[in-house]
Design an enzyme around this catalytic site. Sequence first.
Site, PDB file in Angstrom:
ATOM      1  N   LYS A   1     -17.978  -6.114   7.596  1.00  0.00           N
ATOM      2  CA  LYS A   1     -16.711  -6.825   7.720  1.00  0.00           C
ATOM      3  C   LYS A   1     -16.036  -6.431   9.020  1.00  0.00           C
ATOM      4  O   LYS A   1     -15.729  -5.251   9.224  1.00  0.00           O
ATOM      5  CB  LYS A   1     -15.819  -6.447   6.513  1.00  0.00           C
ATOM      6  CG  LYS A   1     -14.807  -7.504   6.162  1.00  0.00           C
ATOM      7  CD  LYS A   1     -14.238  -7.258   4.755  1.00  0.00           C
ATOM      8  CE  LYS A   1     -12.900  -6.550   4.811  1.00  0.00           C
ATOM      9  NZ  LYS A   1     -12.349  -6.235   3.489  1.00  0.00           N
TER      10      LYS A   1
ATOM     11  N   SER B   1      -2.639  -7.719   3.226  1.00  0.00           N
ATOM     12  CA  SER B   1      -2.966  -7.529   4.641  1.00  0.00           C
ATOM     13  C   SER B   1      -3.389  -8.853   5.264  1.00  0.00           C
ATOM     14  O   SER B   1      -3.089  -9.121   6.426  1.00  0.00           O
ATOM     15  CB  SER B   1      -4.102  -6.515   4.799  1.00  0.00           C
ATOM     16  OG  SER B   1      -3.705  -5.247   4.367  1.00  0.00           O
TER      17      SER B   1
ATOM     18  N   ARG C   1      -2.147  -6.623  -8.140  1.00  0.00           N
ATOM     19  CA  ARG C   1      -1.043  -7.568  -7.959  1.00  0.00           C
ATOM     20  C   ARG C   1      -1.119  -8.709  -8.957  1.00  0.00           C
ATOM     21  O   ARG C   1      -0.116  -9.146  -9.498  1.00  0.00           O
ATOM     22  CB  ARG C   1      -1.077  -8.152  -6.527  1.00  0.00           C
ATOM     23  CG  ARG C   1      -0.683  -7.165  -5.457  1.00  0.00           C
ATOM     24  CD  ARG C   1      -1.179  -7.591  -4.097  1.00  0.00           C
ATOM     25  NE  ARG C   1      -2.642  -7.526  -4.058  1.00  0.00           N
ATOM     26  CZ  ARG C   1      -3.369  -7.694  -2.971  1.00  0.00           C
ATOM     27  NH1 ARG C   1      -2.784  -7.997  -1.822  1.00  0.00           N
ATOM     28  NH2 ARG C   1      -4.681  -7.586  -3.013  1.00  0.00           N
TER      29      ARG C   1
ATOM     30  N   HIS D   1       0.836  -1.206   0.000  1.00  0.00           N
ATOM     31  CA  HIS D   1       0.000   0.000   0.000  1.00  0.00           C
ATOM     32  C   HIS D   1       0.873   1.259   0.000  1.00  0.00           C
ATOM     33  O   HIS D   1       0.630   2.202  -0.750  1.00  0.00           O
ATOM     34  CB  HIS D   1      -0.886   0.061   1.255  1.00  0.00           C
ATOM     35  CG  HIS D   1      -1.892  -1.036   1.393  1.00  0.00           C
ATOM     36  ND1 HIS D   1      -1.977  -1.822   2.523  1.00  0.00           N
ATOM     37  CD2 HIS D   1      -2.867  -1.481   0.564  1.00  0.00           C
ATOM     38  CE1 HIS D   1      -2.976  -2.685   2.384  1.00  0.00           C
ATOM     39  NE2 HIS D   1      -3.524  -2.513   1.202  1.00  0.00           N
TER      40      HIS D   1
HETATM   41  P1  ADP Z   1      -9.862  -3.526   0.257  1.00  0.00           P
HETATM   42  O1  ADP Z   1     -10.407  -4.074   1.536  1.00  0.00           O
HETATM   43  O2  ADP Z   1     -10.637  -2.371  -0.308  1.00  0.00           O
HETATM   44  O3  ADP Z   1      -9.494  -4.536  -0.807  1.00  0.00           O
HETATM   45  P2  ADP Z   1      -7.074  -3.275   0.924  1.00  0.00           P
HETATM   46  O4  ADP Z   1      -6.585  -2.451   2.061  1.00  0.00           O
HETATM   47  O5  ADP Z   1      -6.924  -4.749   1.053  1.00  0.00           O
HETATM   48  O6  ADP Z   1      -8.544  -2.816   0.711  1.00  0.00           O
HETATM   49  O7  ADP Z   1      -6.398  -2.817  -0.429  1.00  0.00           O
HETATM   50  C1  ADP Z   1      -6.526  -1.519  -0.940  1.00  0.00           C
HETATM   51  C2  ADP Z   1      -5.962  -1.504  -2.361  1.00  0.00           C
HETATM   52  O8  ADP Z   1      -4.571  -1.799  -2.313  1.00  0.00           O
HETATM   53  C3  ADP Z   1      -6.572  -2.537  -3.302  1.00  0.00           C
HETATM   54  O9  ADP Z   1      -6.683  -1.968  -4.599  1.00  0.00           O
HETATM   55  C4  ADP Z   1      -5.562  -3.639  -3.326  1.00  0.00           C
HETATM   56  O10 ADP Z   1      -5.599  -4.357  -4.539  1.00  0.00           O
HETATM   57  C5  ADP Z   1      -4.277  -2.848  -3.205  1.00  0.00           C
HETATM   58  N1  ADP Z   1      -3.170  -3.625  -2.648  1.00  0.00           N
HETATM   59  C6  ADP Z   1      -3.160  -4.370  -1.524  1.00  0.00           C
HETATM   60  N2  ADP Z   1      -1.949  -4.932  -1.326  1.00  0.00           N
HETATM   61  C7  ADP Z   1      -1.169  -4.534  -2.365  1.00  0.00           C
HETATM   62  C8  ADP Z   1       0.179  -4.792  -2.764  1.00  0.00           C
HETATM   63  N3  ADP Z   1       0.978  -5.611  -2.061  1.00  0.00           N
HETATM   64  N4  ADP Z   1       0.646  -4.228  -3.898  1.00  0.00           N
HETATM   65  C9  ADP Z   1      -0.182  -3.436  -4.625  1.00  0.00           C
HETATM   66  N5  ADP Z   1      -1.462  -3.146  -4.319  1.00  0.00           N
HETATM   67  C10 ADP Z   1      -1.956  -3.697  -3.204  1.00  0.00           C
END
Ligand code: ADP
Length: 159
Positions: free
Chosen positions: A42, A129, A91, A18
């Site tokens: 959630k 995450s 990803r 992120h």
């Molecule tokens: P959500 O619950 O909305 O999916 P996340 O916090 O999991 O939120 O992710 C927010 C954004 O960051 C999403 O677009 C996700 O694909 C992207 N993301 C998460 N991890 C990575 C990573 N390692 N590299 C690139 N983008 C990521």
Amino acid sequence: MPKFAVFPGSFDPITRGHESIIRRALPLFDKVIVAIGENGEKKSFFTMEQRLEWLRDIFKGQPKIEIASYPGLTVDFCRKNNIPYILRGLRTAADFEFERGIGQMNKLMAPGIETVFFLSEPEYASLSSSIVRDIILNGGDVSQFVPHGVVIPSGGDQG
Ligand code: ADP
């Protein structure tokens, strides 16, 4: 009109994946608002307060980054705050399919708002995450996967 973008997510917890997207987006926009969606359904692993505190700590002293949280739809948050761009990260092909659905539904609801996608840096392509949470639950060290400044409380402080 200033170019604002929102990077919406759960950030439960924020990872280096992120962080990398946020830093890479900075030169393209006047302001990047990192915003945690309040998802009633959630249950989060870390509390909203903890997640916001980490974001504030990591990006303090960065005038182009703002931290926020919002209830409801991301497009409604954008409309309320005049934000024309939504940032998301990709990803894998699975991410693409997931993000395509959300992005195209958002486009139907709010045609004036564009979603901008960043490909993950190769070293972060397997980082999520949920994997970080799993490592924490099993007592592992996640310091190489989370930004500097994110200190995982040892028990008791999880939401
Ligand atoms: P959500 O619950 O909305 O999916 P996340 O916090 O999991 O939120 O992710 C927010 C954004 O960051 C999403 O677009 C996700 O694909 C992207 N993301 C998460 N991890 C990575 C990573 N390692 N590299 C690139 N983008 C990521």
